[in-house]
Enzyme design. Structure first.
Site, PDB file in Angstrom:
ATOM      1  CG  HIS A 246      -1.864  -1.138   1.298  1.00  0.00           C
ATOM      2  ND1 HIS A 246      -2.345  -1.622   2.497  1.00  0.00           N
ATOM      3  CD2 HIS A 246      -2.410  -1.912   0.344  1.00  0.00           C
ATOM      4  CE1 HIS A 246      -3.148  -2.658   2.270  1.00  0.00           C
ATOM      5  NE2 HIS A 246      -3.202  -2.851   0.962  1.00  0.00           N
TER       6      HIS A 246
ATOM      7  CG  HIS B 243      -6.759  -3.497   2.305  1.00  0.00           C
ATOM      8  ND1 HIS B 243      -5.933  -4.529   1.946  1.00  0.00           N
ATOM      9  CD2 HIS B 243      -7.048  -3.698   3.620  1.00  0.00           C
ATOM     10  CE1 HIS B 243      -5.730  -5.329   2.989  1.00  0.00           C
ATOM     11  NE2 HIS B 243      -6.408  -4.835   4.012  1.00  0.00           N
TER      12      HIS B 243
END
Length: 735
Positions: free
Chosen positions: A599, A642
């Site tokens: 990420h 996310h």
């Protein structure tokens, strides 16, 4: 027009192709029926049912759509774009790039080119579309992965950690773990506060944009019986391009994990997608429930619209530089297009933009391209002999990433485990890991200890900012984002740690992931060769507070794994093992084991320019007139989430901004440009069609994308009639 190698042989070769195309058209029609009403809907439904029946296509069967058989917009030939002019040139055909391409090209008067460094991926389609393939037929380490590595990380015992990122149409949305998990209202509004915005980047706007991108389907009955799955359909979209749902198959350990988190004091979330994303829950995944395949940016935003004549997608070519026709315009440097090449040393080609160049390359590629193009910190440009276009110190800085690994247990003898291969059974292969928990600091540490740690982080802020190896403006931005984390996030229920439950590779894992790192890194080029990877330095665990939070997160992961009822499904702990118990032992294991949670963000941060920002609230690069960045490099701060869901929302918002500027630019002007009269798409009077274009532009494209009502399906009236005509004729020929 000369076609590239990927679509030169698109013509039907046999009856099976015609049948496949017929089936695809029929399913397009049935998707479109949801927008029709009254007598029109009745006629279309009857006609479509007749066609489907004649072609022996059961209405309850899996939609046999295979757009790759006639993907006319996609090519691997540089000559298809070389020296052509489009309204918009999009750099990167990943998650965000394909969203923007779809939404812009939905207007037939707008011509769009997309340049993707990776291949199309159609040749290995199952590698991307089978959900469980993300583990057992992984694209990581293949040609579909950039295969980057970080610089040696002192915080990781000197290791250079792998940094997988998608290098294929769809980008990382094509190869990731399919988690569709949103962030919180608090975090989004903190972002808006950092740029003094009360309109475009608030939670309500981002939520609407995320909902616009999705079609949500509730869990099936089998999942509900096995796992408690509270959900609220009003928090989701119902007619967007990307499917959001739950796997068809699940296992009793999943429900046991959620019960065990509750038994150690972690709250159970009732509606994690509505802005309160903390607590434990079964997350949604990007899975298409009609056929249990991965739903990602390519299948959602590109495949349904590849027949648009105003859209060209070039694969297998890296954008090496942004070109400028003016660097002295008082409104900012004017981007004229980009240069691109297939490999280092290969011939370079150029493509031109009438209106804008839009970077959608991601957190690594975007700053690399900007730096190579003369937009970066002046000292970096000077050291490499690159002519300066804009002195913009923040390019490549503010880098943040999530760190993660798992506490691993062996399954008990009685536990039923998922297969460790792709089986070919769609229901079985739909299972992906999705049970998670975002845990507040007060739950991890206890309220008193957590309050003390927050005070310590506040008192260490000046020293942390001073220690950041970055230009002065970037340090000022770090000071602001650091304050947001410590003052707005940590005292709340937002989770600085995510726990993830995984049944994979024959083991039972409770993973922990750091969500709000105080450490900051950078992406910086070290060569003028665009094919040389930049230096990727996330500066993992350079701030001591990150290690403290992560260490206690792993202790909590062990507690969850050894708490009933999950403990009844496990036996011994295989990693790190019971011998690891002291803080020193935990920290040594962490430094030798953890890696990215995939990420990375914030390298082109939306912050004020004086705080090291790279883009303004309209996503325009400071110091330029027509250059934007639209992807996960834009958020100025790491989220407890996310990134995929946020990036879809960001790309939808960015598309709306670009289209609004396009519309405003057309008001009061005379339609004398090629874009005005024909769309600048393929098939125009010049042969290539990119500088001319016939009136009407994209016959198959329509306007559905601009309304957000369907997954880029053909416009209802003329395109649907055309589809019906083709379908009827094809059926008559085959029967």
């Amino acid at each position: 027009m000369e076609k590239g190698s990927e679509d030169a042989n698109w013509e039907p070769q046999n009856a099976s192709f015609v049948m496949s195309m017929l089936r695809s058209i029929c399913w397009d029609i049935m998707r479109t029926l949801s927008t029709a009403t009254g007598a029109v809907a009745m006629v279309l439904a009857a006609t479509t049912t007749t066609i489907v029946s004649s072609a022996s296509i059961p209405l309850t069967s899996t939609p046999p759509v295979d757009y790759s058989l006639f993907r006319r917009s996609v090519t691997a030939s540089a000559s298809a774009l070389a020296n052509a002019t489009y309204d918009y040139v999009i750099v990167g055909g990943g998650l965000a790039g394909l969203v923007v391409a779809n939404r812009l090209s939905a207007n037939p008067n707008i011509s769009v080119a997309v340049i993707e460094a990776g291949s199309s991926g159609y040749a290995d389609n199952a590698k991307f579309t089978v959900p469980s393939a993300n583990l057992y037929d992984s694209s990581v380490g293949t040609e579909y992965d950039w295969q980057w590595k970080t610089t040696p990380q002192p915080g990781l015992s000197g290791r250079s950690a792998p940094w997988p990122r998608g290098k294929v149409l769809g980008g990382s949305s094509a190869i990731n773990g399919l988690y569709y998990v949103r962030h919180s209202e608090i975090e989004q509004n903190a972002w808006a506060d950092l740029i003094d915005d009360e309109q475009d980047w608030t939670w309500s706007k981002m939520l609407d944009a995320m909902k616009k991108s999705e079609t949500f389907t509730p869990p099936n009955q089998a999942t509900r019986q096995s796992v408690s799955v509270p959900f609220d359909s009003s928090s989701h979209g119902s007619d967007g391009p990307v499917h959001v749902t739950y796997p068809e198959t699940t296992y009793p350990q999943v429900g046991a994990f959620l019960q065990s988190t509750g038994n150690v004091g972690i709250a159970q979330s009732q509606n994690p997608d509505a802005g309160q994303s903390w607590g434990a829950f079964l997350a949604t995944s990007n899975i298409n429930p009609t056929n249990w395949t991965r739903s990602f940016s390519r299948t959602a935003y590109l495949d349904p619209v590849t027949e648009r004549s105003n859209l060209d997608v070039l694969t297998g070519h890296l954008v090496t530089k942004i070109t400028f026709n003016s660097t002295s315009d008082p409104e900012g440097a004017v981007a004229s297009g980009v240069e691109f090449s297939a490999s280092s040393g290969a011939a370079s080609s150029a493509v031109y933009a009438r209106k804008e160049v839009i970077l959608c390359g991601g957190a690594v590629n975007d700053p690399q391209i900007l730096q190579l193009s003369g937009i970066a910190d002046a000292s970096l440009l000077s050291s490499l002999g690159i002519d300066q276009v804009v002195d913009l110190p923040g390019v490549g800085y503010h880098l943040q990433d999530h760190l993660s690994t798992g506490v691993v247990f062996s399954p008990s003898s009685s536990a039923t485990m998922p297969p460790t291969t792709v089986t070919g059974n769609r229901a079985t292969d739909s299972y992906v890991n999705s049970a998670i928990a975002y845990v507040s600091g007060s739950t991890i540490f206890g309220q008193d200890q957590w309050s003390s740690l927050i005070e310590q982080m506040q008192s260490n802020r000046d020293a942390s900012v001073e220690a950041y190896d970055a230009p002065a403006a970037v340090k000022a931005g770090y000071n602001a984002t650091y304050a947001a984390q410590v003052e707005k996030f940590f005292p709340t229920e937002i989770g600085p740690i995510e726990l993830l439950f995984a049944l994979s590779f024959g083991g039972v894992q409770v993973q922990a992931a750091l969500q709000h790192p105080l450490s900051r890194g950078s992406i910086r080029i070290n060569s003028t060769n665009p094919f040389t990877p930049p230096s990727i330095d996330p500066a993992y665990l350079s701030n001591p507070a990150d290690m403290t939070i992560l260490r206690e997160g792993f202790k909590l992961a062990r507690r969850v794994g050894t708490t009933a009822p999950l403990s009844t499904f496990t036996s011994s702990e295989s990693a790190p093992g019971s011998s690891v118990s002291s803080d020193t032992q935990w920290e040594s294991w962490i430094r030798s084991t953890v890696g990215t949670e995939f990420h990375p963000s914030s390298t082109c941060s939306m912050l004020p320019r004086e705080l090291g920002g790279v883009v303004d609230k309209n996503l325009r690069v400071y110091g330029t007139k027509n250059l934007r960045v639209v992807d996960a490099s834009v958020p100025p701060i790491s989220f407890s989430a996310h990134l995929m869901s946020i990036t879809y929302g960001l790309a939808e918002l960015g598309s709306e901004m670009i289209l609004q500027d396009y519309t405003q630019g057309m008001v009061g002007t005379t339609n004398t440009t090629a874009a005005s009269v024909g769309g600048g798409g393929r098939g125009g009077s010049s042969g290539s069609g990119r500088t001319g274009g016939t009136a009407g532009g994209a016959a198959a494209g329509g306007t559905a994308g601009s309304t957000g009502s369907t997954s880029g399906a053909p416009a209802f009236a003329p395109a649907l009639v055309a589809s019906l005509t083709v379908a009827v004729c094809a059926t008559a020929c085959l029967v």
